[in-house]
Design an enzyme around this catalytic site. Sequence first.
Site, PDB file in Angstrom:
ATOM      1  CG  ASP A 137      -0.187   0.174   2.532  1.00 25.68           C
ATOM      2  OD1 ASP A 137      -0.106   1.308   3.040  1.00 25.68           O
ATOM      3  OD2 ASP A 137       0.329  -0.835   3.054  1.00 25.68           O
ATOM      4  CB  SER A 138       0.971   4.263   0.545  1.00 24.88           C
ATOM      5  OG  SER A 138       1.358   5.608   0.463  1.00 24.88           O
TER       6      SER A 138
END
Length: 321
Positions: free
Chosen positions: A166-167
């Site tokens: 994520d991210s």
Amino acid sequence: MVTPMDEENVQVHVPDAPSERSVQLTNFYRSRVRPLVEGWVPRGVRLHALRTITDASGLVRLSRSATTWPARHGSVRGTWLRARQAHASNGVVLHLHGGGFVFGSHRSHRVLAHQISRNTEMPVFLPHYRRAPEDPFPAAADDCLTAYRELLDQGIDPGRIRVAGDSAGGHLAACLLADLTRAELPLPAAVALYSPLFDLSCARLEEMDSTVRDPFLAPAATRLSCEAYLGETSPDEPRVNVLDADKTAWPPTLIQVSDSECLRDDAHRMAASLRAEGVPCELQIWPEQIHVFQAWADLPEAREANRYAGHFLRRHGTPEM
């Protein structure tokens, strides 16, 4: 091991408009959090405070049936997390957490890891890779590669390994795949990326933010975090420039992003580059969600996105019989 998830063709329903709960959360972030992010810098007391707060936020009560245990794979420490219905015979997930390369840990991302484990029915390993600015590139990338190689060295077939990120963890996941390709090592069976960051030059963040204002991420703060991670390294360095990496052998990839994120262009560019190389890639654009909305388990959109991501990772690979 066969479950009902294997037997049905799970479809994702991406709504045309956000739920009321998502609107409330987005408005809170837009009015209360984004102004704080605007002036944030990845160093000193502010960075220490953010690390403390985000780690504490992950120490929420999980389901009593969830199991966690610390582990060390090579030089990399981290945490394994297994939801009640998860079993290693289905495979394992290596989840590379976000946090702009400067915060976040196996503590802060326990809730998202639990969602991944519950929906894939697989144990999830959260490595605590080294963070910038104390340890700039390639420290985090090296740690992620070490963790993956250790899974292979333990005898886990690559067809039973999935990778999620994520991210900033999305960049680490892409960097891992590129590293494995260059080293001619076996790649995982599938990859799921949530609100991923790919372009560390941050060249188009301001343009995206001026078109649709991100309710959470501020381009200036994101740029500072990337600069802290890069140190003296150019964003055009081949190992960093994952958008231009050789992707011919990359596994099927799922990318989920919101149409209000300033990172949405990164997602589109990565999906285009994967498809140009013939790699199966699904790009889902969710309306008006905050960055990494999948971590908010009580959101209707998060439940739907996590359910589909779990199925996507599950249906690619070779579980034990």
